[in-house]
Every structure is written in C-alpha cells, then in structure tokens.
Design a protein around this motif. Structure first.
Motif, PDB file in Angstrom:
ATOM      1  N   GLY A  49       0.800  -1.217   0.000  1.00 57.07           N
ATOM      2  CA  GLY A  49       0.000   0.000   0.000  1.00 57.07           C
ATOM      3  C   GLY A  49       0.834   1.269   0.000  1.00 57.07           C
ATOM      4  N   PHE A  50       2.142   1.127  -0.124  1.00 51.61           N
ATOM      5  CA  PHE A  50       3.039   2.286  -0.056  1.00 51.61           C
ATOM      6  C   PHE A  50       2.776   3.225  -1.225  1.00 51.61           C
ATOM      7  CE2 PHE A  50       7.015   4.594  -0.437  1.00 51.61           C
ATOM      8  CZ  PHE A  50       7.329   4.848   0.887  1.00 51.61           C
ATOM      9  N   ILE A  51       2.808   4.523  -0.936  1.00 52.90           N
ATOM     10  CA  ILE A  51       2.557   5.535  -1.964  1.00 52.90           C
ATOM     11  C   ILE A  51       3.883   6.150  -2.381  1.00 52.90           C
ATOM     12  CG2 ILE A  51       1.422   7.727  -2.462  1.00 52.90           C
ATOM     13  CD1 ILE A  51      -0.611   6.940  -0.237  1.00 52.90           C
ATOM     14  N   GLY A  52       4.195   6.087  -3.661  1.00 53.17           N
ATOM     15  CA  GLY A  52       5.406   6.715  -4.180  1.00 53.17           C
ATOM     16  C   GLY A  52       6.586   5.765  -4.242  1.00 53.17           C
ATOM     17  N   HIS A  53       7.741   6.343  -4.531  1.00 54.42           N
ATOM     18  CA  HIS A  53       8.983   5.583  -4.677  1.00 54.42           C
ATOM     19  C   HIS A  53      10.055   6.302  -3.863  1.00 54.42           C
ATOM     20  CE1 HIS A  53       6.980   3.262  -7.762  1.00 54.42           C
ATOM     21  NE2 HIS A  53       6.541   4.405  -8.253  1.00 54.42           N
ATOM     22  N   PRO A  54      10.473   5.730  -2.729  1.00 60.11           N
ATOM     23  CA  PRO A  54      11.244   6.473  -1.729  1.00 60.11           C
ATOM     24  C   PRO A  54      12.665   6.877  -2.104  1.00 60.11           C
ATOM     25  CG  PRO A  54      11.018   4.179  -1.084  1.00 60.11           C
ATOM     26  CD  PRO A  54      10.148   4.382  -2.286  1.00 60.11           C
ATOM     27  N   PHE A  55      13.273   6.307  -3.134  1.00 58.52           N
ATOM     28  CA  PHE A  55      14.635   6.710  -3.485  1.00 58.52           C
ATOM     29  C   PHE A  55      14.666   7.809  -4.545  1.00 58.52           C
ATOM     30  CE2 PHE A  55      17.552   3.012  -2.044  1.00 58.52           C
ATOM     31  CZ  PHE A  55      17.068   3.148  -0.762  1.00 58.52           C
ATOM     32  N   ARG A  56      13.503   8.236  -5.010  1.00 58.91           N
ATOM     33  CA  ARG A  56      13.483   9.367  -5.935  1.00 58.91           C
ATOM     34  C   ARG A  56      13.882  10.627  -5.179  1.00 58.91           C
ATOM     35  NH1 ARG A  56       8.521   9.170 -10.248  1.00 58.91           N
ATOM     36  NH2 ARG A  56       9.135   7.219 -11.242  1.00 58.91           N
ATOM     37  N   LYS A  57      14.613  11.482  -5.845  1.00 59.58           N
ATOM     38  CA  LYS A  57      15.120  12.676  -5.170  1.00 59.58           C
ATOM     39  C   LYS A  57      14.011  13.651  -4.781  1.00 59.58           C
ATOM     40  CE  LYS A  57      19.695  11.971  -6.120  1.00 59.58           C
ATOM     41  NZ  LYS A  57      20.601  12.392  -7.133  1.00 59.58           N
ATOM     42  N   ASP A  58      12.844  13.554  -5.433  1.00 59.48           N
ATOM     43  CA  ASP A  58      11.750  14.456  -5.085  1.00 59.48           C
ATOM     44  C   ASP A  58      10.782  13.845  -4.063  1.00 59.48           C
ATOM     45  OD1 ASP A  58      10.681  12.552  -6.754  1.00 59.48           O
ATOM     46  OD2 ASP A  58       9.872  13.955  -8.222  1.00 59.48           O
ATOM     47  N   PHE A  59      11.114  12.678  -3.523  1.00 62.89           N
ATOM     48  CA  PHE A  59      10.268  12.058  -2.502  1.00 62.89           C
ATOM     49  C   PHE A  59      10.474  12.801  -1.183  1.00 62.89           C
ATOM     50  CE2 PHE A  59       9.109   8.853   0.665  1.00 62.89           C
ATOM     51  CZ  PHE A  59       7.915   8.385   0.134  1.00 62.89           C
ATOM     52  N   PRO A  60       9.386  13.156  -0.479  1.00 60.98           N
ATOM     53  CA  PRO A  60       9.556  13.911   0.775  1.00 60.98           C
ATOM     54  C   PRO A  60      10.305  13.098   1.831  1.00 60.98           C
ATOM     55  CG  PRO A  60       7.258  13.277   0.455  1.00 60.98           C
ATOM     56  CD  PRO A  60       7.987  12.885  -0.788  1.00 60.98           C
ATOM     57  N   ILE A  61      11.210  13.750   2.531  1.00 56.63           N
ATOM     58  CA  ILE A  61      12.032  13.064   3.530  1.00 56.63           C
ATOM     59  C   ILE A  61      11.168  12.445   4.622  1.00 56.63           C
ATOM     60  CG2 ILE A  61      13.765  13.420   5.331  1.00 56.63           C
ATOM     61  CD1 ILE A  61      15.061  15.461   3.493  1.00 56.63           C
ATOM     62  N   SER A  62      10.104  13.127   5.002  1.00 58.89           N
ATOM     63  CA  SER A  62       9.235  12.604   6.056  1.00 58.89           C
ATOM     64  C   SER A  62       8.261  11.555   5.535  1.00 58.89           C
ATOM     65  CB  SER A  62       8.459  13.745   6.707  1.00 58.89           C
ATOM     66  OG  SER A  62       7.634  14.383   5.747  1.00 58.89           O
ATOM     67  N   GLY A  63       8.194  11.364   4.234  1.00 65.83           N
ATOM     68  CA  GLY A  63       7.263  10.397   3.659  1.00 65.83           C
ATOM     69  C   GLY A  63       5.878  10.990   3.486  1.00 65.83           C
ATOM     70  N   ASN A  64       4.953  10.171   3.047  1.00 64.63           N
ATOM     71  CA  ASN A  64       3.576  10.624   2.834  1.00 64.63           C
ATOM     72  C   ASN A  64       2.644  10.194   3.959  1.00 64.63           C
ATOM     73  OD1 ASN A  64       4.071  11.828   0.253  1.00 64.63           O
ATOM     74  ND2 ASN A  64       4.197   9.773  -0.597  1.00 64.63           N
ATOM     75  N   VAL A  65       2.854   9.005   4.467  1.00 62.07           N
ATOM     76  CA  VAL A  65       2.041   8.487   5.568  1.00 62.07           C
ATOM     77  C   VAL A  65       2.965   7.815   6.568  1.00 62.07           C
ATOM     78  CG1 VAL A  65      -0.058   8.126   4.199  1.00 62.07           C
ATOM     79  CG2 VAL A  65       1.616   6.297   4.381  1.00 62.07           C
ATOM     80  N   GLU A  66       2.450   7.636   7.779  1.00 63.56           N
ATOM     81  CA  GLU A  66       3.203   6.886   8.769  1.00 63.56           C
ATOM     82  C   GLU A  66       2.374   5.693   9.219  1.00 63.56           C
ATOM     83  OE1 GLU A  66       4.052   9.780  11.763  1.00 63.56           O
ATOM     84  OE2 GLU A  66       2.184   9.442  12.835  1.00 63.56           O
ATOM     85  N   MET A  67       3.053   4.706   9.713  1.00 63.45           N
ATOM     86  CA  MET A  67       2.408   3.466  10.110  1.00 63.45           C
ATOM     87  C   MET A  67       2.633   3.277  11.607  1.00 63.45           C
ATOM     88  SD  MET A  67       3.252  -0.268   8.510  1.00 63.45           S
ATOM     89  CE  MET A  67       4.919  -0.299   9.087  1.00 63.45           C
TER      90      MET A  67
END
Length: 199
Positions: free
Chosen positions: A146-164
């Motif tokens: 269910g993860f949103i996005g791709h975390p190693f992209r340079k434009d991915f937010p450091i804090s992420g989109n959601v937390e678990m």
C-alpha cells in the motif's frame, strides 16, 4: 590504462556497433552506455558473443540523476546500471541505460537474459518507479504493497507521505498522515558538579 580494458572496449564497439552511445574507461573499469531501444538486444549480444561472454549479471540498480553534479546534469533523469562478469575472459563491465521518458521511466527487462536480474529489477521498480517492460512479476519487494510513491526518488519527501503505527484498540497496524512536529533542538551540556575545579 590496461591493454585488457582497451581490448574489451574494442570488442564492445565491434559487437554492439550503433547500439552504443558511449564507451568510457575510468578507474580500472569499462562503462558502456547503450540505447534504451536496443537494451535487450545488447544484453543478449554481451552474453552470447564469444568475444564478450558475460555469463553473469552481478548487480543491477536504478539511479535518479535529478540534481546530479549540482544540477549540471543535462541527460535523462532515470537510469539503470548493471554490472556484468565474464568468467571466461575474467573481466567486468558496467552497463548503463537511460529511460527516454522522465515522466514514465521504461526500459526493457533483461530477466530473460540473466535470471539474477529478477529481484534487482523489482527493487529498482519499488524504490525508483522504473518500469521494466517484459518482467513477469514486477511488484514491490521492499516497501509495503500500500506504499505511496517511490522512496529513493530525489523528489520524494524526507518525512514520507504516511506513517504506520500499531493501534492497540483496533489491534492492527494503521496508516495515518505524517504527524512530525517541528521542534527546537537545543544541545544539553551535562557535566559533573566538580567539572573544571582545581584539584
């Protein structure tokens, strides 16, 4: 510069021909950049041609070149880098291919050529969003489904989109918007009471 590396570069030029964008010898290794539209064909040739005989794919990874060299990079944003090994000739090769479309990074899968590329390509898809056309099982491998996005992209937010977190009332893991609060970090200095007193 080693004669063996020059010989390998000459063999690559001869076998791959117009499929090659560039060949570079640096730091004791040959790097070949191949065209995205001939990537699969080039991989087959590098494996099957006796003058190259790269039987093993050692590693494959995705790369996001956004802001590479402090923004001086003018090429495509996403690339795939593979490392090959020829046991017969005892030489190694770095192969680089760039996805032609930055908004939909797509390159051919080389899993039919080297089966070891399977999980490496899944990892590059999961972390960078690079699509490997022809891959039989291209799904996430490191992040949650269910993860949103791709975390190693340079434009991915450091804090992420959601937390678990685990919810004890629901007795299950739940997702929620990120709740990171800005805080002031003031260093504390802890010393013994007698610190600095003459003995």
């Amino acid at each position: 510069m080693s004669d063996r590396l020059v010989h390998l570069a000459a063999n690559l030029e001869k076998v791959l021909g117009k499929r090659v964008q560039s060949i570079e010898i640096a730091l004791g290794e040959v790097t070949v950049v191949v065209n995205a539209d001939t990537y699969f064909e080039s991989a087959m040739l590098m494996r099957d041609d006796p003058s190259l005989a790269f039987e093993q794919l050692i590693d494959l990874c995705g790369v996001d070149y956004q802001d590479f060299r402090d923004g001086a990079w003018n090429g495509q944003r996403f690339g795939v880098v593979s490392h090959l090994l020829s046991l017969e000739h005892n030489w190694r090769l770095r192969v680089r291919v760039f996805a032609p479309d930055d908004s939909y990074p797509l390159v051919a899968s080389i899993t039919p050529v080297w089966s070891s590329a399977n999980w490496f390509e899944r990892e590059a898809f999961d972390l960078y969003g690079i699509i490997f056309e022809g891959h039989e099982d291209l799904r996430r491998i490191l992040t949650d489904y269910g993860f949103i996005g791709h975390p190693f992209r340079k434009d991915f937010p450091i804090s992420g989109n959601v937390e678990m977190r685990y919810d004890p009332e629901l007795k299950r893991v739940v997702y929620q918007p990120v709740t990171i609060e800005a805080r002031e970090i003031t260093p504390r200095i802890v010393r013994e009471e007698q610190y600095g007193d003459p003995v």
